[in-house]
Write an enzyme that holds these catalytic residues in place. Structure first.
Site, PDB file in Angstrom:
ATOM      1  N   THR A 190      53.001   7.267  35.854  1.00 11.03           N
ATOM      2  CA  THR A 190      52.113   6.422  35.049  1.00 11.03           C
ATOM      3  C   THR A 190      51.474   7.151  33.877  1.00 11.03           C
ATOM      4  OG1 THR A 190      49.956   5.319  35.110  1.00 11.03           O
ATOM      5  CG2 THR A 190      50.363   6.944  36.817  1.00 11.03           C
ATOM      6  N   GLU A 235      48.497   6.908  33.237  1.00  7.69           N
ATOM      7  CA  GLU A 235      47.180   7.359  33.692  1.00  7.69           C
ATOM      8  C   GLU A 235      47.146   8.881  33.890  1.00  7.69           C
ATOM      9  OE1 GLU A 235      43.957   5.862  34.749  1.00  7.69           O
ATOM     10  OE2 GLU A 235      44.710   4.548  33.190  1.00  7.69           O
ATOM     11  N   TYR A 258      43.140   7.601  41.573  1.00  7.63           N
ATOM     12  CA  TYR A 258      44.502   7.060  41.437  1.00  7.63           C
ATOM     13  C   TYR A 258      45.378   8.025  40.636  1.00  7.63           C
ATOM     14  CZ  TYR A 258      48.243   4.225  39.324  1.00  7.63           C
ATOM     15  OH  TYR A 258      49.456   3.757  38.867  1.00  7.63           O
ATOM     16  N   LYS A 297      48.704  10.126  41.670  1.00  5.69           N
ATOM     17  CA  LYS A 297      49.983   9.975  40.954  1.00  5.69           C
ATOM     18  C   LYS A 297      50.445  11.317  40.371  1.00  5.69           C
ATOM     19  CE  LYS A 297      51.321   5.551  41.007  1.00  5.69           C
ATOM     20  NZ  LYS A 297      52.631   5.092  41.492  1.00  5.69           N
TER      21      LYS A 297
HETATM   22  P1  NAP Z   1      51.350  -3.924  42.304  1.00  8.96           P
HETATM   23  O1  NAP Z   1      51.637  -5.293  41.779  1.00  8.96           O
HETATM   24  O2  NAP Z   1      49.977  -3.589  42.705  1.00  8.96           O
HETATM   25  O3  NAP Z   1      52.345  -3.695  43.559  1.00  8.96           O
HETATM   26  C1  NAP Z   1      52.152  -2.610  44.428  1.00  8.96           C
HETATM   27  C2  NAP Z   1      53.068  -2.775  45.623  1.00  8.96           C
HETATM   28  O4  NAP Z   1      52.819  -1.701  46.544  1.00  8.96           O
HETATM   29  C3  NAP Z   1      52.829  -4.076  46.427  1.00  8.96           C
HETATM   30  O5  NAP Z   1      54.072  -4.574  46.853  1.00  8.96           O
HETATM   31  C4  NAP Z   1      52.023  -3.591  47.620  1.00  8.96           C
HETATM   32  O6  NAP Z   1      52.167  -4.390  48.762  1.00  8.96           O
HETATM   33  C5  NAP Z   1      52.691  -2.237  47.860  1.00  8.96           C
HETATM   34  N1  NAP Z   1      51.885  -1.345  48.686  1.00  8.96           N
HETATM   35  C6  NAP Z   1      50.582  -1.051  48.588  1.00  8.96           C
HETATM   36  N2  NAP Z   1      50.216  -0.190  49.559  1.00  8.96           N
HETATM   37  C7  NAP Z   1      51.311   0.040  50.308  1.00  8.96           C
HETATM   38  C8  NAP Z   1      51.579   0.817  51.448  1.00  8.96           C
HETATM   39  N3  NAP Z   1      50.628   1.526  52.069  1.00  8.96           N
HETATM   40  N4  NAP Z   1      52.835   0.835  51.947  1.00  8.96           N
HETATM   41  C9  NAP Z   1      53.822   0.093  51.374  1.00  8.96           C
HETATM   42  N5  NAP Z   1      53.619  -0.681  50.285  1.00  8.96           N
HETATM   43  C10 NAP Z   1      52.386  -0.699  49.764  1.00  8.96           C
HETATM   44  O7  NAP Z   1      51.813  -2.818  41.256  1.00  8.96           O
HETATM   45  P2  NAP Z   1      52.836  -2.932  40.030  1.00  8.96           P
HETATM   46  O8  NAP Z   1      52.073  -3.276  38.814  1.00  8.96           O
HETATM   47  O9  NAP Z   1      54.013  -3.717  40.433  1.00  8.96           O
HETATM   48  O10 NAP Z   1      53.257  -1.400  39.861  1.00  8.96           O
HETATM   49  C11 NAP Z   1      54.379  -0.865  40.567  1.00  8.96           C
HETATM   50  C12 NAP Z   1      54.242   0.653  40.601  1.00  8.96           C
HETATM   51  O11 NAP Z   1      54.210   1.160  39.278  1.00  8.96           O
HETATM   52  C13 NAP Z   1      52.989   1.170  41.272  1.00  8.96           C
HETATM   53  O12 NAP Z   1      53.323   2.374  41.918  1.00  8.96           O
HETATM   54  C14 NAP Z   1      52.044   1.438  40.117  1.00  8.96           C
HETATM   55  O13 NAP Z   1      51.104   2.424  40.471  1.00  8.96           O
HETATM   56  C15 NAP Z   1      53.026   1.927  39.071  1.00  8.96           C
HETATM   57  N6  NAP Z   1      52.664   1.694  37.676  1.00  8.96           N
HETATM   58  C16 NAP Z   1      52.319   0.442  37.262  1.00  8.96           C
HETATM   59  C17 NAP Z   1      52.034   0.239  35.922  1.00  8.96           C
HETATM   60  C18 NAP Z   1      51.670  -1.129  35.405  1.00  8.96           C
HETATM   61  O14 NAP Z   1      51.132  -1.208  34.290  1.00  8.96           O
HETATM   62  N7  NAP Z   1      51.982  -2.192  36.135  1.00  8.96           N
HETATM   63  C19 NAP Z   1      52.105   1.312  35.007  1.00  8.96           C
HETATM   64  C20 NAP Z   1      52.485   2.557  35.481  1.00  8.96           C
HETATM   65  C21 NAP Z   1      52.772   2.747  36.806  1.00  8.96           C
HETATM   66  P3  NAP Z   1      51.179  -5.641  49.030  1.00  8.96           P
HETATM   67  O15 NAP Z   1      51.761  -6.788  48.232  1.00  8.96           O
HETATM   68  O16 NAP Z   1      51.280  -5.826  50.487  1.00  8.96           O
HETATM   69  O17 NAP Z   1      49.826  -5.245  48.556  1.00  8.96           O
HETATM   70  O1  G4F Z   2      43.932  -3.540  33.673  1.00 12.82           O
HETATM   71  P1  G4F Z   2      43.348  -2.289  34.180  1.00 12.82           P
HETATM   72  O2  G4F Z   2      42.686  -2.327  35.498  1.00 12.82           O
HETATM   73  O3  G4F Z   2      44.516  -1.212  34.117  1.00 12.82           O
HETATM   74  P2  G4F Z   2      44.533   0.380  34.089  1.00 12.82           P
HETATM   75  O4  G4F Z   2      43.287   0.956  34.637  1.00 12.82           O
HETATM   76  O5  G4F Z   2      44.904   0.798  32.706  1.00 12.82           O
HETATM   77  O6  G4F Z   2      45.714   0.711  35.111  1.00 12.82           O
HETATM   78  C1  G4F Z   2      46.954   0.028  35.061  1.00 12.82           C
HETATM   79  O7  G4F Z   2      47.831   0.695  34.186  1.00 12.82           O
HETATM   80  C2  G4F Z   2      48.179   2.039  34.604  1.00 12.82           C
HETATM   81  C3  G4F Z   2      49.107   2.601  33.528  1.00 12.82           C
HETATM   82  O8  G4F Z   2      48.353   3.172  32.498  1.00 12.82           O
HETATM   83  C4  G4F Z   2      48.871   1.951  35.943  1.00 12.82           C
HETATM   84  F1  G4F Z   2      49.237   3.195  36.344  1.00 12.82           F
HETATM   85  C5  G4F Z   2      47.938   1.332  36.958  1.00 12.82           C
HETATM   86  O9  G4F Z   2      48.646   1.188  38.201  1.00 12.82           O
HETATM   87  C6  G4F Z   2      47.522  -0.043  36.471  1.00 12.82           C
HETATM   88  O10 G4F Z   2      48.651  -0.871  36.474  1.00 12.82           O
HETATM   89  O11 G4F Z   2      42.256  -1.740  33.114  1.00 12.82           O
HETATM   90  C7  G4F Z   2      42.571  -1.554  31.763  1.00 12.82           C
HETATM   91  C8  G4F Z   2      41.293  -1.223  30.998  1.00 12.82           C
HETATM   92  C9  G4F Z   2      40.447  -0.125  31.638  1.00 12.82           C
HETATM   93  O12 G4F Z   2      39.970   0.733  30.634  1.00 12.82           O
HETATM   94  C10 G4F Z   2      39.276  -0.871  32.262  1.00 12.82           C
HETATM   95  O13 G4F Z   2      38.071  -0.120  32.358  1.00 12.82           O
HETATM   96  O14 G4F Z   2      40.460  -2.389  30.994  1.00 12.82           O
HETATM   97  C11 G4F Z   2      39.130  -1.992  31.249  1.00 12.82           C
HETATM   98  N1  G4F Z   2      38.369  -3.123  31.763  1.00 12.82           N
HETATM   99  C12 G4F Z   2      37.285  -3.685  31.156  1.00 12.82           C
HETATM  100  N2  G4F Z   2      36.790  -4.672  31.912  1.00 12.82           N
HETATM  101  C13 G4F Z   2      38.569  -3.765  32.919  1.00 12.82           C
HETATM  102  C14 G4F Z   2      37.592  -4.757  33.013  1.00 12.82           C
HETATM  103  N3  G4F Z   2      39.524  -3.604  33.855  1.00 12.82           N
HETATM  104  C15 G4F Z   2      39.516  -4.447  34.916  1.00 12.82           C
HETATM  105  N4  G4F Z   2      40.483  -4.317  35.843  1.00 12.82           N
HETATM  106  N5  G4F Z   2      38.545  -5.423  35.076  1.00 12.82           N
HETATM  107  C16 G4F Z   2      37.562  -5.615  34.146  1.00 12.82           C
HETATM  108  O15 G4F Z   2      36.703  -6.477  34.289  1.00 12.82           O
END
Ligand code: NAP
Ligand code: G4F
Length: 351
Positions: free
Chosen positions: A126, A128, A150, A154
């Site tokens: 990520t 992050e 987190y 990671k």
């Molecule tokens: P997500 O929607 O939160 O999905 C996370 C998945 O992990 C869900 O299927 C969840 O299952 C499963 N999980 C959680 N805890 C677990 C455990 N203990 N054992 C097995 N499975 C578990 O996340 P996403 O946005 O699809 O992201 C996918 C991956 O990419 C994650 O690793 C995230 O950290 C990484 N990532 C995401 C982004 C982004 O912007 N989306 C960016 C960079 C990296 P449940 O449905 O049961 O909760």
């Molecule tokens: O949508 P967020 O919670 O995503 P964040 O923290 O960037 O993390 C996501 O992207 C990462 C990749 O860079 C992944 F690795 C991670 O798994 C996840 O998918 O927050 C985005 C921004 C932050 O700066 C947060 O402080 O939005 C700001 N924010 C402001 N108000 C808020 C809020 N975030 C959330 N969730 N809720 C609020 O009310």
């Protein structure tokens, strides 16, 4: 013979889109899910692929279940998407976030090493990891400076993936993905929180949107584009790490303004700053340089910021309109509590 893929976290946003992508490519797709008291397959149902995925119960906290998942699926490719993926929650649950998101990857890689060392592994790393370092845009060689439990988990996962690649010759890649969103995004993430609120406000079902740090900037892409990059990484001759991004940074504030204005609303009438949604430490500016992915994988993002905001607002508007008309369909927002009602930890330390 068709290839076999195992996806951990197939119930999540990326897991569902990747399952669809691989199914359409002719893969035999196995997806892990956690046992929950209420089943959580709405995304797979929403995409109409629920019946095409072989489901395996498995938890990253449990090595035996991981070994079993590998034994059952005997995969050519493994996509480790499972994680406690919400940064905010990692401050509330730092230990379990480390166990799942960090150590969980070692459990998986060790099982792979022992039972299917020829399988190719994608690790969901990520942006992050970069935290609040001073360099932008960020590339594969930009130093890491994690700013949350987190991100620390990671970071561990990133390095353990490298260590298994170097030590045991596993084909293991880190995809350093910047934020990617979609109508399947979880409701606690800021983009979907905004588009869901805009839709409800537009339809008279809600009156306000409470947010934290609106100055933070993110490089937001479209999840459907990003899962394709995961697959491309595992089709290369050798395992490498790649940044996947759009090379554009926008603030939360810009997202809010655009989302409300797309629904012909003025954000100033509805948006309120609330300290509960500020994090103890936030990442202020992420912007990724995806030149390596473009050159080596031939990958480029297709959907950009403006289109993404509109797509998410339109989809949430359509869903709430259908729900208001009494229609039932696979969906997450209907029973989700207004975040006002969620009591979370306060971050102020009394000295
Ligand atoms: P997500 O929607 O939160 O999905 C996370 C998945 O992990 C869900 O299927 C969840 O299952 C499963 N999980 C959680 N805890 C677990 C455990 N203990 N054992 C097995 N499975 C578990 O996340 P996403 O946005 O699809 O992201 C996918 C991956 O990419 C994650 O690793 C995230 O950290 C990484 N990532 C995401 C982004 C982004 O912007 N989306 C960016 C960079 C990296 P449940 O449905 O049961 O909760
Ligand atoms: O949508 P967020 O919670 O995503 P964040 O923290 O960037 O993390 C996501 O992207 C990462 C990749 O860079 C992944 F690795 C991670 O798994 C996840 O998918 O927050 C985005 C921004 C932050 O700066 C947060 O402080 O939005 C700001 N924010 C402001 N108000 C808020 C809020 N975030 C959330 N969730 N809720 C609020 O009310």
């Amino acid at each position: 013979m068709s290839k076999r893929a195992l996806i951990t976290g197939t119930t999540g946003q990326d897991g569902a889109y990747l399952a669809k992508f691989l199914t359409e490519k002719g893969y035999e797709v196995y997806g892990t899910y956690r046992r929950l008291s209420t089943p959580n397959f709405w995304r797979l149902q929403y995409l109409n692929i629920f019946d095409q995925i072989q489901l395996i119960p498995c938890d990253l906290l449990d090595s035996d279940s991981l070994s079993e998942a590998l034994k059952i699926s005997n995969p050519d490719e493994i996509y480790n998407l499972a994680a406690q993926s919400f940064v905010g929650a990692s401050f509330e649950q730092p230990t379990s976030s480390g166990e799942i998101t960090g150590l969980g990857v070692t459990r998986l890689l060790e099982s792979v090493r022992q039972s299917c060392p020829n399988a190719r592994v994608y690790q969901a790393s990520t942006s992050e990891l970069y935290g609040n370092n001073i360099w932008a845009p960020q590339t594969e060689v930009t130093p890491f400076a994690p700013s949350s439990p987190y991100a620390a988990a990671k970071l561990y996962a990133y390095y353990i993936t490298e260590i298994y690649r170097e030590s045991y010759g596993l084909f293991a890649c880190n995809g350093i993905l910047f934020n990617h969103e979609s109508p399947l995004r979880g409701l606690e993430f800021v983009t979907r929180k905004i588009t869901n609120a805009v839709a409800k406000i537009k339809l008279g079902l809600e009156t306000e949107l409470l947010l934290g740090n609106m100055d933070a900037k993110r490089d937001w892409g479209y999840a459907v584009d990003f899962v394709k990059a995961m697959w491309l990484m595992l089709q290369q001759d050798k395992p490498m790490n790649f940044v996947i991004a759009t090379n554009e940074a926008h603030s939360v504030f810009e997202f809010v303004e655009k989302a409300f204005s797309h629904a012909n609303l003025d954000y100033r009438d509805f948006t309120i700053s609330d300290e509960r949604f500020f994090r103890p430490c936030d990442v202020e500016h992420l912007c990724g340089d995806y030149s390596k992915a473009k050159k080596v994988l031939g990958w480029e993002p297709e959907v950009r910021f403006d289109e993404l905001v509109k797509l998410m607002v339109d989809t949430d508007l359509e869903r709430w309109t259908r729900a208001k008309a009494g229609e039932h369909f696979p969906w997450d927002a209907f029973n989700y509590p207004n975040e006002n009602r969620i009591l979370s930890r306060t971050w102020k330390i009394d000295r």
